[in-house]
Design a protein around this motif. Structure first.
Motif: not given
Length: 348
Positions: A136-138, A150-154
């Motif tokens: 969701l980062r612009r 990515t939906p979730a950062l590792p």
């Protein structure tokens, strides 16, 4: 002068005397915190000026070409989320001069190069550096920065102060941009041979990136799995030898006399009725079905009185002594069990 000393408003200094890479690359917010106005930034970046804008909102405080390290930090500064509007990320308490890059990490070929992959191109040859950010980062890809979402950062791994995506994720992001089968195969093979990760974690990352539908990736994965199994078998042989376990019969099939096939095993101790199976499943779409097959075989063998030891390649790599102890315990406990059913042992 230190990192927190404001620059004189009328004459901003280029900070050439500062040796750390990240001090030669600063964001608009960081320069303002030093007392540098927008007009002064523009003046320093004019043609023939002492500075240059390397990415939107990121300035290189010298006129020459950026080094690889400066490009890495510039990309991270461009992609990193500020802790508050206009407030630069704060340094770590234990490393007061090292910046924190929130919600951003290097991935793809640049990350693999920093992880030590010899088959990855050297950093200076990369036109673009991949940076992983939340979905969701612009942000947009621009200049030397290619934004990967990515939906979730590792959880990143820090190398020389640079946060890197884990090898499986970095591989998937690199492979997504590659069409050459030999290059893909070399990268995947080095990941396993070099001990960076297990094949299963690579295949899982490729599957999550929806890359297993590409023929050249599938071919490379098949080679990778064969390579990973060979390495795991070598570790298994070494475990038996180095930890003084009794020699088993290797790579066998079990059958009931005149009855059905019970399944293949990597090692079997007939006198103790102890079986060992390497779990080298590839986590693809049919993972649940394959796991059910493993479970059914194990339950069937245990109903016949055969103890099954289940070992993963990762456990063999990271805790071989502990796995040897598990096998030894199973062998020693065989005398306390009811005799197992008679089975026929055949070479596989």
């Amino acid at each position: 002068m230190n990192h927190n000393t404001p620059l004189p408003p009328a004459s901003p200094r280029p900070l050439r005397h500062l040796s750390e890479v990240h001090r030669r690359v600063l964001t608009t917010a960081q320069l303002r915190a030093h007392g540098v106005s927008s007009a002064q930034m523009n003046e320093q970046c004019r043609a023939g000026g002492a500075w240059q804008q390397i990415l939107p909102g990121v300035f290189l405080l010298h006129p020459g070409p950026p080094t690889s390290e400066e490009r890495l930090h510039a990309v991270l500064m461009y992609a990193s989320r500020e802790s508050a509007p206009g407030v630069p990320a704060q340094p770590r308490p234990d490393e007061p001069h090292r910046p924190v890059y929130a919600e951003a990490m290097i991935t793809g070929l640049a990350a693999l190069a920093l992880h030590g992959f010899t088959s990855a191109p050297p950093l200076p040859s990369l036109e673009r550096i991949d940076v992983l950010v939340p979905r969701l980062r612009r942000l947009r890809s621009t200049g030397c920065a290619r934004v990967v979402r990515t939906p979730a950062l590792p959880t990143p791994r820090a190398v020389t102060g640079v946060p890197l995506a884990p090898v499986p994720r970095a591989l998937a992001d690199a492979v997504s941009q590659l069409s050459d089968a030999s290059t893909v195969r070399r990268l995947l093979t080095e990941a396993v041979r070099g001990g960076h990760c297990e094949p299963a974690s690579v295949v899982r990352a490729l599957n999550q990136a929806k890359l297993l539908g590409r023929p050249h990736v599938v071919d490379a994965v098949d080679s990778l799995l064969a390579e990973g199994r060979a390495i795991a078998e070598d570790r298994l042989y070494r475990m038996v030898r180095e930890y003084g376990l009794p020699d088993p019969v290797w790579n066998v099939d079990l059958r009931l006399p005149g009855g059905p096939h019970l399944g293949g095993l990597d090692a079997y101790w007939p006198e103790q009725a102890v079986a060992l199976e390497l779990d080298t499943r590839a986590p693809r779409q049919d993972e649940d079905a394959l796991w059910s097959e493993y479970a059914r075989k194990r339950e069937h063998l245990e109903r016949l009185g055969i103890t099954v030891v289940h070992v993963t390649p990762k456990k063999l790599r990271d805790s071989m002594e502990q796995q040897a102890a598990v096998v030894r315990t199973a062998l020693m406990a065989s005398g306390d069990r009811e005799p197992a059913a008679y089975v026929v042992v055949l070479p596989r």
